[in-house]
Design a protein around this motif. Structure first.
Motif, PDB file in Angstrom:
ATOM      1  N   LYS A  77       0.598  -1.059  -0.076  1.00 25.45           N
ATOM      2  CA  LYS A  77      -0.058   0.027   0.139  1.00 25.45           C
ATOM      3  C   LYS A  77       0.812   1.196   0.023  1.00 25.45           C
ATOM      4  O   LYS A  77       0.198   2.251   0.027  1.00 25.45           O
ATOM      5  CB  LYS A  77      -0.792  -0.040   1.192  1.00 25.45           C
ATOM      6  CG  LYS A  77      -2.053  -1.099   1.124  1.00 25.45           C
ATOM      7  CD  LYS A  77      -3.015  -0.921   2.442  1.00 25.45           C
ATOM      8  CE  LYS A  77      -3.978  -2.076   2.262  1.00 25.45           C
ATOM      9  NZ  LYS A  77      -5.109  -1.943   3.383  1.00 25.45           N
ATOM     10  N   LYS A  78       2.043   0.944   0.060  1.00 30.73           N
ATOM     11  CA  LYS A  78       3.210   2.298  -0.143  1.00 30.73           C
ATOM     12  C   LYS A  78       4.405   1.983  -0.880  1.00 30.73           C
ATOM     13  O   LYS A  78       5.406   1.439  -0.310  1.00 30.73           O
ATOM     14  CB  LYS A  78       3.247   2.553   1.513  1.00 30.73           C
ATOM     15  CG  LYS A  78       4.124   3.807   1.693  1.00 30.73           C
ATOM     16  CD  LYS A  78       4.341   4.313   3.106  1.00 30.73           C
ATOM     17  CE  LYS A  78       5.006   5.793   3.138  1.00 30.73           C
ATOM     18  NZ  LYS A  78       5.490   6.144   4.750  1.00 30.73           N
TER      19      LYS A  78
ATOM     20  N   ASP B 275      -0.407   3.456  -3.911  1.00 31.11           N
ATOM     21  CA  ASP B 275      -1.179   2.100  -3.190  1.00 31.11           C
ATOM     22  C   ASP B 275      -1.466   1.261  -4.500  1.00 31.11           C
ATOM     23  O   ASP B 275      -2.262   1.204  -5.463  1.00 31.11           O
ATOM     24  CB  ASP B 275      -2.399   2.430  -2.609  1.00 31.11           C
ATOM     25  CG  ASP B 275      -3.015   1.355  -1.763  1.00 31.11           C
ATOM     26  OD1 ASP B 275      -2.517   0.293  -1.951  1.00 31.11           O
ATOM     27  OD2 ASP B 275      -4.370   1.402  -1.031  1.00 31.11           O
TER      28      ASP B 275
ATOM     29  N   SER C 236      -4.760  -0.771  -4.473  1.00 30.85           N
ATOM     30  CA  SER C 236      -6.023  -0.006  -5.142  1.00 30.85           C
ATOM     31  C   SER C 236      -5.868  -0.054  -6.641  1.00 30.85           C
ATOM     32  O   SER C 236      -6.829  -0.066  -7.322  1.00 30.85           O
ATOM     33  CB  SER C 236      -5.997   1.379  -4.774  1.00 30.85           C
ATOM     34  OG  SER C 236      -4.691   1.872  -5.265  1.00 30.85           O
TER      35      SER C 236
END
Length: 282
Positions: A241-242, A255, A258
């Motif tokens: 996510k990072k 991210d 997503s």
């Protein structure tokens, strides 16, 4: 004597009855066969009367039970106009005086549009090697695998072991791979060999928590998620996510989870990009 008188009297009565019946029959016969008005027959040598045509204005109109000029016309009979010979001759002269119809001129249709050649955007974006580019050639499938790094000279050539100079300028990386492989086989240096050409100027880098970090050739349309998949995917400690993307002097965080759910939001990778997958805290 008496018999004779009786016979005469009876005969007289029968004669009276017979006379009365005869008078009655004569009266009835005269009444039923009364002649009509007397018609004078034409003379034998008289000329025949000429045929008189009806006037031109005589029209047969549709009427139910009504007479037209003494004639009863049925309802289903179409209306018509009787023409005299003079009227027919006038109509023929009118038709003859009309000029012949000019054939319609057919206008040529608009010329069909020639098909337009649509070039693929992917093919147009393939990078071609030019003088001054750095080239990394990996030789695999041979007893001693080698990795040669060279720079394309001003005449567009690079130097490789055993085959000397090979023209690289104006070719894509895949085309140069085929040329090098065929040169080794044609000169009977190797019977089978695998060649991989990487252009550092047209590459990207993936490092951090991935299974196969390193440098990868940049293909047209590669996205962040695809670049991570080319590096073997995440390790069990990766923070998906990072994801850090280094481009020049800028650093951006994305991210990737997503992007997997919404591919239309994925980020395109450019030449020289560095993708860093950091370790998760937990």
């Amino acid at each position: 004597m008496e018999k004779i008188l009786c016979f005469k009297k009876g005969w007289s009565e029968m004669r009276n009855i017979f006379c009365m019946m005869a008078a009655l029959l004569f009266a009835v016969g005269c009444t039923s066969s009364r002649p009509g008005p007397y018609v004078i027959p034409p003379p034998r040598n008289a000329p025949p009367k000429p045929l008189v045509l009806p006037p031109a204005s005589l029209q047969l109109t549709q009427a139910s039970g009504k007479a037209t000029n003494g004639m009863v016309r049925p309802q289903s009979m179409p209306s018509a106009r009787l023409s005299t010979p003079a009227t027919v001759q006038t109509q023929l002269q009118t038709v003859a005086a009309k000029p012949a119809a000019t054939p319609a001129t057919i206008k040529p249709s608009a010329p069909l549009a020639m098909p337009v050649e649509i070039k693929s955007t992917r093919a147009a974006s393939v990078y071609l090697i030019k003088p001054g580019d750095q080239v990394v050639v990996s030789l695999r499938g041979i007893p001693q695998e080698q990795q040669i790094e060279d720079q394309v000279d001003e005449i567009g050539k690079i130097n490789l072991p055993f085959i000397n100079e090979v023209t690289a300028a104006g070719k894509s990386s895949s085309e140069l791979e085929r040329v090098i492989r065929q040169a080794y086989i044609d000169q009977q240096i190797y019977k089978n060999i695998m060649v991989n050409v990487i252009l550092p100027s047209q590459s990207y880098y993936v490092r951090g928590e991935v299974r196969q970090p390193g440098r990868f050739p940049l293909a047209s349309g590669v996205t962040l998620v695809q670049a991570l998949a080319a590096a073997g995917g995440y390790t069990e400690f990766a923070n998906a996510k990072k994801i850090q993307l280094l481009r020049g002097n800028k650093a951006e965080y994305y991210d990737a989870r997503s992007f997997e759910q919404h591919p239309e939001k994925d980020v395109a990778i450019e030449a020289g990009d560095v993708i860093v997958v950091h370790r998760s805290v937990f």
